[in-house]
Design a protein around this motif. Structure first.
Motif, PDB file in Angstrom:
ATOM      1  N   ASP A   1       0.931  -1.320   0.062  1.00 58.63           N
ATOM      2  CA  ASP A   1       0.080  -0.103   0.027  1.00 58.63           C
ATOM      3  C   ASP A   1       0.816   1.460   0.048  1.00 58.63           C
ATOM      4  O   ASP A   1       0.398   2.433  -0.410  1.00 58.63           O
ATOM      5  CB  ASP A   1      -0.862  -0.049   1.230  1.00 58.63           C
TER       6      ASP A   1
ATOM      7  N   ASP B   1      -1.845  13.418   2.148  1.00 57.08           N
ATOM      8  CA  ASP B   1      -2.856  13.334   3.246  1.00 57.08           C
ATOM      9  C   ASP B   1      -4.406  13.433   2.164  1.00 57.08           C
ATOM     10  O   ASP B   1      -5.036  14.368   2.373  1.00 57.08           O
ATOM     11  CB  ASP B   1      -2.699  14.390   4.119  1.00 57.08           C
ATOM     12  N   THR B   2      -4.495  12.583   1.309  1.00 58.89           N
ATOM     13  CA  THR B   2      -5.490  12.768   0.233  1.00 58.89           C
ATOM     14  C   THR B   2      -6.477  11.427   0.237  1.00 58.89           C
ATOM     15  O   THR B   2      -7.458  11.317  -0.554  1.00 58.89           O
ATOM     16  CB  THR B   2      -5.087  12.931  -1.171  1.00 58.89           C
ATOM     17  N   GLY B   3      -6.219  10.456   1.328  1.00 62.41           N
ATOM     18  CA  GLY B   3      -7.238   9.279   1.321  1.00 62.41           C
ATOM     19  C   GLY B   3      -6.998   8.704  -0.076  1.00 62.41           C
ATOM     20  O   GLY B   3      -6.231   8.449  -0.946  1.00 62.41           O
ATOM     21  N   SER B   4      -8.480   8.182  -0.354  1.00 61.35           N
ATOM     22  CA  SER B   4      -8.621   7.588  -1.718  1.00 61.35           C
ATOM     23  C   SER B   4      -8.673   8.482  -2.982  1.00 61.35           C
ATOM     24  O   SER B   4      -8.688   8.108  -3.903  1.00 61.35           O
ATOM     25  CB  SER B   4      -9.906   6.974  -1.389  1.00 61.35           C
ATOM     26  N   PHE B   5      -8.584   9.944  -2.683  1.00 59.20           N
ATOM     27  CA  PHE B   5      -8.532  10.908  -3.645  1.00 59.20           C
ATOM     28  C   PHE B   5      -7.039  11.044  -4.440  1.00 59.20           C
ATOM     29  O   PHE B   5      -6.014  11.079  -3.648  1.00 59.20           O
ATOM     30  CB  PHE B   5      -8.935  11.956  -3.158  1.00 59.20           C
TER      31      PHE B   5
ATOM     32  N   THR C   1      -2.598  17.984   0.354  1.00 53.63           N
ATOM     33  CA  THR C   1      -4.080  17.745   0.563  1.00 53.63           C
ATOM     34  C   THR C   1      -4.852  17.904  -0.749  1.00 53.63           C
ATOM     35  O   THR C   1      -4.280  18.545  -1.721  1.00 53.63           O
ATOM     36  CB  THR C   1      -4.626  18.857   1.741  1.00 53.63           C
ATOM     37  N   PRO C   2      -5.973  17.677  -0.823  1.00 51.39           N
ATOM     38  CA  PRO C   2      -6.756  18.098  -2.004  1.00 51.39           C
ATOM     39  C   PRO C   2      -6.672  19.619  -2.289  1.00 51.39           C
ATOM     40  O   PRO C   2      -7.193  20.318  -1.440  1.00 51.39           O
ATOM     41  CB  PRO C   2      -8.001  17.557  -1.976  1.00 51.39           C
ATOM     42  N   GLN C   3      -5.872  20.012  -3.546  1.00 55.74           N
ATOM     43  CA  GLN C   3      -5.692  21.317  -3.775  1.00 55.74           C
ATOM     44  C   GLN C   3      -5.773  21.592  -5.205  1.00 55.74           C
ATOM     45  O   GLN C   3      -5.587  20.773  -5.879  1.00 55.74           O
ATOM     46  CB  GLN C   3      -4.357  21.478  -3.122  1.00 55.74           C
ATOM     47  N   PRO C   4      -5.612  22.877  -5.461  1.00 56.72           N
ATOM     48  CA  PRO C   4      -5.270  23.235  -6.937  1.00 56.72           C
ATOM     49  C   PRO C   4      -3.908  22.655  -7.486  1.00 56.72           C
ATOM     50  O   PRO C   4      -3.109  22.747  -6.552  1.00 56.72           O
ATOM     51  CB  PRO C   4      -5.456  24.574  -6.865  1.00 56.72           C
TER      52      PRO C   4
ATOM     53  N   SER D   1      -0.700  23.282   1.416  1.00 56.58           N
ATOM     54  CA  SER D   1      -1.432  24.286   0.967  1.00 56.58           C
ATOM     55  C   SER D   1      -3.008  24.320   1.796  1.00 56.58           C
ATOM     56  O   SER D   1      -3.827  25.154   1.282  1.00 56.58           O
ATOM     57  CB  SER D   1      -1.681  23.921  -0.496  1.00 56.58           C
ATOM     58  N   SER D   2      -2.809  23.644   2.641  1.00 56.02           N
ATOM     59  CA  SER D   2      -4.144  23.620   3.632  1.00 56.02           C
ATOM     60  C   SER D   2      -3.453  24.523   4.884  1.00 56.02           C
ATOM     61  O   SER D   2      -2.753  24.011   5.756  1.00 56.02           O
ATOM     62  CB  SER D   2      -4.555  22.127   4.144  1.00 56.02           C
TER      63      SER D   2
ATOM     64  N   ARG E   1      -0.452   9.306   5.932  1.00 57.97           N
ATOM     65  CA  ARG E   1      -0.776  10.051   7.326  1.00 57.97           C
ATOM     66  C   ARG E   1       0.292  10.686   7.981  1.00 57.97           C
ATOM     67  O   ARG E   1       1.494  10.476   7.964  1.00 57.97           O
ATOM     68  CB  ARG E   1      -1.477   8.913   8.330  1.00 57.97           C
TER      69      ARG E   1
END
Lengths: 724, 724
Positions: free
Chosen positions: A199, A438-442, A410-413, A332-333, A460
């Motif tokens: 993983d 840190d985007t999980g399944s995204f 993280t989810p970001q532009p 970016s968070s 994580r």
């Protein structure tokens, strides 16, 4: 039920057998037989065969099955003795009742090593232990090695071999090759960590489940992995070591070879130790001693296995070394950056200070109020362009004060552009770039982009902190690689005009004589047998003085009233003598009372130094803060002996109360250099005495203000007879 | 640049506007307009529209676009004023230059609330702050609410509304409805946690990004979520509270309503506080005070947001309450069990002791040596059948000493049967069953099986520990729900024959008088103005005595030599007087020296009690161990006032050095009940004085052996003028 007792002394047999194959060949076999091979996945022999075939072992694979001509599409052999030799490995998962016979057949057939899956042996009960002993003796007598019993086999991507029944292998698309070698005292854990590795894009060279270590034990595999070209990082799951001293020697060898060793050990607490005992019948030495031995030998101890494997994967891709400086943190968070900055600081991890050059580069995209470390990329000026992210990441990576760049993804532009900027920054700067995805399944594509470019995968922040902590810890522990040189006037024992008693308690004067012989300062003292001699001694030493009663039956002098402090004149000394003599006569009636008259020493801090002799690792130096704090806070540290001054300083720096020595609330700073010197000298004393010392305490070591030294004002030791 | 200062006093406007819609309607709007709606995913208006449409908002959706007749397949309106009303929500992502005009159009069109995505306002610079203020004033004047600016909108599965531009929404298969309401001061974090939730089967009622909180602030949303039927658990990400006292009131309301509140707050360290400041222009009170306020109000503070969301999901499915007893821990990886048992014990989490009935049930499948807690299922007797696992899990769940069953699921045999046994055990026992599915990408079907049966999903032991810790912490914190009753003789202030000065320092005698008036024991003392009066006072009080010089200019008496301890007779008192008088004359030349003659008090422990007044939360009680330890270890705890005896005891129990009070190494145990009484009384004093108190220290409180009481021997306080 008696448990297997693993002793500190390695009980090696008088003569090692001539082994048919070396351990390296166990990891890289050319031919493998599966005893009880089957087409049914309900059977061990079926699952193992399926796993080996699924992952395409390039060597010769020999199913053994007396009832079938073909298994798994391969010709089957009715018995191991009928299969074409030589067979390097035979894997055995028969019931215990057939084990001895099966191992015997393998031995007679010239098999190099048996992998014994069969369980309910020594870890289970006395009968199982007896059977295990018999199996081992039989194998040894033929020069055949055993892995296990009670193991899960091995998974060796470097050899293309998945020789385990673990069901996780059936779901893996392919064995991911890499530089991480793993040795495990838990078979189930090997299965779990195979998934963890997959993983997290961690490539393994070998994973070996060693079970009860009846023959091949952890150190045999550790030694083989150090020598193994495919292995760059070594990770260990330990319940108890069979040969602790060999372990330390191998760890040092790995350090010299530049292969970081990571370890998790069960038994940090009584609950864990109990669980480990019933798991693999292991009785371990103290966890603290294990950690100390590891730190001194450069082994990085982790709190849990998955984080260890993630870190091993990072080290495999980015190296285990970080240079000077701190962490340059970008994300970016804004919220993620703030919380993670808190966690880094709380963990004592250093955030870099930007150089003026970096601030100037950041000023192109950020207001001065927004150029902290961490940089929150979302706080840029003007409109967002890829340039904002690319320039900022480059500026941080280039900063001379940045040892490692941490990016919190993280989810970001602009995710792809950001990933490319991070990859470029890593390549140009040559520094470790740790991206916590840190985007999980995204955004799986972004993670793959990073991995394809050679960056590691950490998902994580918990694991990111573990990795960072390990990098900086390893940097700190580097001082332990050098044991230093013997200080002038610190032994060796043979050169000293001292005669140790054959065995027994060394009382305070004798212990202090030993300390003084190693150049550790002790307070002036004189042992006297009557009141007037005490007064005369006090006059020589100078007032105020301390009186201590010398008793062979009382260990805790203070608790028994045998210590009188701050006696200012002759009358006080006489009164003190009288009181102590009464107590001594009551305790040791038949011996004339003797009292030690001592210089009263004042200082700014009180430490306890000592030597603890661990059942596994032998003598280790202990340093801590004295008194009840030791009991409640357990604020002490252990280290292998001898110690260099730099290592002694690092040991002290590890104490939670260490700031006390720098002077708190206007108190004067303590003479840390004198403490360091005392630690170094005591460490040589401990190294010289070795097994002769059972324990030694300097309690307290009174530390003066800077330049005023550190003086041992009490001490005791226990000496044992020389080992035969 | 000036930052927005958020004050402890809520600066509510004189009159609240008559709002067009309540906050509940913001969460459950019936009509939503998207200003700048577009078909392009490169634009905010395009992404938001796509997200709303993807997740099927059941209400009326109104794209606003002056250039297009149709957007996203819906009729578009050229201006908000032309769209059919009433419009509950309008979302705005225009550049700052158009913001005031756009908000004005919405206000005139009768919009209920604007969700303002636009950034670079107060969090950016002074100009942005001025514009933000103007926008808020305009909206308020029309009774229109604002969410943001600098926010990411809201995701309300309970309303079927995904009104955010976060790209994570485009990848989610569907909004997962559930009972977790989340309010975030970070928009990016909302996007991240949406994925975390989805990955961990956490269903949300609402997720709201509040940005700069220019109008609607965290407490408005918290209040709405407490009242919201769909919300069962509330999670918060906080950088700084606008109205801390309201927050505490709402937290208490949530506790009464049975809705657990979880929170993460940035700013635990200077690094995190700096990051938060530049993120949302927030200046926070102390982190310690926040934690204390939360604990007293029943809010569970977490160290990081993802763990908090995982825990919120667990509480939504299993409840936040655990009963009496400890953890019953079962697994099938011996190694995993051992390491995790270590981690549980190291975290202070209680492992249950099996009852004899449980041991008897386990004996069917395990040897007596293998029935520890944890139970390693792999260590069973005989052959493996499903019965082994099912019986063991049932036995543990039924054990009266087990408050929660923890199962560590690794790749193992009989996974489906094990999952079913866990589901059955949860249903039959009614106890929380926490399965940590430590299987990575393996065995997704088993995780789904557990989730489908209503069990929560926790994938890492790190998160499992956070959940367990939160359960047991919440059980411990329950005592804070009851503020207790005023003890006899502890105020109220108005009933006491005391007159406080209008403002300034209270010296030791005045502070002690205040303490004594609340029933806190102080040592006997007398203030005298000459040597013979000192001798007379000492005779009255009884020898030995202490002399303390009373100075208006010296704060730290000990450091200045103004404290003389252990004076045994009249001569010593006279000498002490002379020495102190010299120091006092040198310091306060124009005032005749005065000295306090005091009873010398001995005890077995020294504590510091105090009152700290936080900028956000006002007075809080402080308890800790005295001396330099407070400086180095920071071993103190804070709590809201007043405190019941049970809460005071819990506060003390939170100190790391707490075991010192039980007597270490044969020392006598301290009078804990007297300490508890002193804490309770001091907490009422703090509550009564409220804003009049700036700070108060009782240092030290000398604690006698059990039954001997606790006596304040020094104290000081600072009083300020009553607020207008």
């Amino acid at each position: 039920m008696t448990r297997i007792r693993m002793s500190a002394r390695e009980n090696l047999p008088a003569a090692e057998p001539v082994w048919r194959i070396p351990v390296a060949r166990v990891l890289h076999p050319q031919s493998v037989a599966i005893v009880g091979a089957s087409d049914s996945l309900d059977k061990f022999g079926g699952r193992i065969l399926a796993n080996v075939q699924r992952h395409g072992f390039p060597g010769r694979l020999l199913p053994i099955n007396p009832k079938r001509a073909e298994v798994g599409g391969l010709p089957a052999w009715p018995a191991i003795g009928t299969a074409p030799g030589p067979v390097d490995l035979a894997v055995i998962a028969v019931p215990g009742s057939q084990l001895l016979e099966t191992v015997g057949e393998c031995a007679r057939a010239g098999v190099g090593a048996c992998v014994v899956i069969t369980a309910q042996l020594a870890e289970f009960d006395e009968r199982g232990k007896a059977l295990q002993d018999e199996v081992v003796a039989l194998a040894r007598s033929h020069g055949m090695r055993l892995l296990g019993p009670n193991c899960m086999g091995l998974i060796s991507p470097a050899a293309g071999l998945a020789l385990s029944s673990t069901m996780t292998l059936q779901h893996a698309p392919a064995l991911r090759r890499g530089g991480v070698g793993f040795v495990s005292q838990s078979g189930a854990l090997m299965g779990t960590l195979f998934v963890t590795g997959d993983d997290h894009a961690v490539g393994f060279s070998h994973m070996v489940s060693i079970g009860n270590q009846a023959d091949l034990e952890l150190c045999d595999l550790l030694e083989a992995l150090i020598a193994d070209d495919a292995t760059r990082v070594i990770a260990l799951y330990v319940e108890a070591l069979k040969s602790p001293h060999r372990f330390v020697e191998l760890a040092r060898r790995a350090r010299v070879a530049g292969k970081p060793v990571l370890a998790v050990k069960a038994g940090r607490t009584e609950a864990g130790a109990a669980a480990a005992r019933s798991h693999t019948a292991s009785l371990a030495g103290s966890y603290e001693a294990f950690v100390a031995a590891c730190e001194s030998a450069g082994v990085l101890v982790f709190d849990e296995p998955e984080g260890m494997i993630v870190a091993a994967g990072v080290f495999d891709r980015l190296g285990a070394a970080v240079g000077e400086g701190g962490i340059g943190f970008v994300g970016s968070s804004g919220g993620g950056c703030a919380v993670t900055a808190d966690r880094l600081a709380a963990a004592g991890l250093p955030l870099a200070q930007w150089t003026p050059a970096t601030r100037a580069r950041l000023a192109a995209h950020f207001l001065p109020t927004h150029t902290n470390n961490p940089i929150d990329l979302g706080g840029h000026k003007g409109a967002l362009t890829p340039q904002v992210f690319e320039d900022s990441i480059a500026a941080i990576a280039d900063d001379d004060g940045v040892a490692v760049l941490l990016y919190l993804m993280t989810p970001q532009p602009l995710m792809a552009e950001t990933a490319d900027a991070l990859i470029a920054a890593h390549r140009r700067s040559g520094k470790p770039v740790l991206v916590v995805s840190d985007t999980g399944s995204f955004a799986a594509d972004i993670r793959q982009r990073l991995v394809a470019a050679g960056l590691p995968l950490v998902n994580r922040i918990d694991d990111g902190l573990r990795v960072l902590e390990a990098w900086f810890r390893r940097r700190r522990l580097a001082v332990f690689a050098d044991g230093g040189t013997r200080p002038a006037g610190a032994g060796p024992l043979s050169a000293l005009p001292l005669e140790l008693p054959p065995a027994g308690l060394l009382n305070e004067p004798d212990t202090k004589a030993l300390l003084a012989a190693y150049g550790i300062a002790v307070n002036a003292a004189d042992t006297v047998g009557d009141a007037e001699a005490a007064v005369a001694a006090a006059a020589r030493i100078g007032y105020p003085v301390v009186l201590k009663g010398i008793s062979r039956s009382i260990t805790h002098k203070s608790d028994a009233g045998l210590v009188r402090l701050n006696l200012a004149d002759a009358d006080a000394v006489r009164a003190g003598w009288a009181a102590l003599a009464d107590i001594l006569r009551a305790a040791d009636g038949d011996v004339a009372p003797h009292v030690s008259v001592q210089q009263q020493v004042a200082g700014v801090a009180e430490l306890i130094l000592g030597v603890r002799v661990d059942a596994d690792f032998g003598p280790q130096l202990l340093a801590g803060f004295g008194g009840v704090l030791v009991e409640v806070l357990k604020d002490f540290r252990l280290a292998a002996v001898p110690l260099s001054p730099a290592a002694a300083r690092a040991l002290l720096d590890g104490l939670r109360l260490r700031p006390l020595l720098d002077g708190v609330r206007g108190r004067p700073a303590a003479d840390v250099e004198a403490v360091v010197d005392a630690i170094v000298r005591l460490s040589w004393l401990a190294a010289d005495l070795g097994d002769r010392l059972r324990e030694l305490d300097v309690n307290p070591l009174i530390v003066g203000a800077r330049g005023e030294g550190a003086i041992a004002v009490d001490g005791r030791a226990v000496i044992v007879e020389e080992a035969a």
